[in-house]
Design an enzyme around this catalytic site. Structure first.
Site, PDB file in Angstrom:
ATOM      1  N   SER A 111       0.870  -1.175   0.000  1.00  0.00           N
ATOM      2  CA  SER A 111       0.000   0.000   0.000  1.00  0.00           C
ATOM      3  C   SER A 111       0.903   1.220   0.000  1.00  0.00           C
ATOM      4  O   SER A 111       2.046   1.157   0.470  1.00  0.00           O
ATOM      5  CB  SER A 111      -0.875   0.010   1.259  1.00  0.00           C
ATOM      6  OG  SER A 111      -1.465   1.283   1.468  1.00  0.00           O
ATOM      7  N   TYR A 171      -1.749   0.057  10.760  1.00  0.00           N
ATOM      8  CA  TYR A 171      -1.759  -0.426   9.381  1.00  0.00           C
ATOM      9  C   TYR A 171      -0.459  -0.065   8.673  1.00  0.00           C
ATOM     10  O   TYR A 171       0.184  -0.910   8.041  1.00  0.00           O
ATOM     11  CB  TYR A 171      -2.950   0.174   8.638  1.00  0.00           C
ATOM     12  CG  TYR A 171      -3.047  -0.236   7.184  1.00  0.00           C
ATOM     13  CD1 TYR A 171      -3.465  -1.515   6.835  1.00  0.00           C
ATOM     14  CD2 TYR A 171      -2.727   0.656   6.160  1.00  0.00           C
ATOM     15  CE1 TYR A 171      -3.561  -1.896   5.493  1.00  0.00           C
ATOM     16  CE2 TYR A 171      -2.828   0.288   4.834  1.00  0.00           C
ATOM     17  CZ  TYR A 171      -3.247  -0.983   4.502  1.00  0.00           C
ATOM     18  OH  TYR A 171      -3.328  -1.360   3.186  1.00  0.00           O
TER      19      TYR A 171
END
Length: 230
Positions: free
Chosen positions: A128, A141
């Site tokens: 990501s 995250y």
């Protein structure tokens, strides 16, 4: 018996993982991993040469990969995200995030390395842009994705002599059910036209997989052209 290369894709029951499976189907026999057997069956039904692999990735064991003697491609697409400031995120949430986004990846890769080495195969990790830049509220995250980046870099260095290539894909915000959940957590509107299409991420995977043998694509960053912060 098919002589086509074999690819195992995790998180393949929906979203980016399912798009990657569709993109690989013309050239690869597929093993599609995920927890939802019914959803996996549905994806496999439209892809000749695909079979479901229902599994809890955070508890995978050697028995789950028994009989896999050769594997040409391993794509890690499964992941989880829950937002929260550091002050509001207990250790249990950090552990859960790392279990899915990092430890499940490291263990499945470790178990499949003999098969990947036998094929001179490739590992592709769907990371990501949060694994490149940290934003407030994304601590757990982003930390898991930065750790995933370090894992990929270490794996690439260690497995080079075995002929195993390693690629990290860094997508920005993508039009998926997960992104809907993220926007709900952020309290913002869901505007799919401002996000990447899952097929665009799948094409980035294809670019890495189809590169000629003299080359290795180590990293690809792909962002929405309508560029939201991600």
């Amino acid at each position: 018996m098919s002589e086509r290369p074999v690819a195992l894709v995790t998180g393949a029951s929906r979203g980016v993982g399912a798009a990657i499976a569709r993109a690989l189907a013309p050239t690869h026999d597929l093993v599609l991993g995920g927890r939802d057997r019914a959803a996996l069956d549905s994806v496999c039904a439209g892809l000749p040469g695909a079979r479901p692999w229902p599994v809890e990735l955070t508890a995978v064991t050697a028995a789950d990969v028994e009989g896999v003697d050769r594997l040409d491609l391993l794509v890690h697409s499964a992941g989880t995200v829950r937002l929260g400031d550091v002050a509001e995120t207990p250790a249990a949430e950090w552990r859960r995030t790392f279990e899915v986004n990092l430890f499940a990846v490291t263990e499945l890769t470790r178990l499949l390395l003999p098969a990947l080495r036998a094929a001179g195969g490739q590992v592709v990790l769907i990371n990501s842009t949060a694994g490149q830049r940290v934003n407030a509220g994304w601590g757990a995250y982003a930390a898991s994705k930065l750790a995933l980046r370090a894992f990929a870099d270490a794996l690439r260095l260690e497995e080079h002599s075995h002929g195993v290539r390693v690629t990290t894909i860094y997508p920005g915000r993508t039009d998926t059910d997960m992104q809907r959940g993220v926007r709900a957590q952020e309290g913002g509107d869901y505007e799919p036209g401002k996000y990447l299409n899952v097929d665009s991420v799948a094409k980035a995977v294809l670019a890495a997989v189809t590169v000629t043998a003299d080359a290795q694509i180590t990293e690809i960053t792909i962002r929405p052209s309508a560029s939201l912060p991600s």
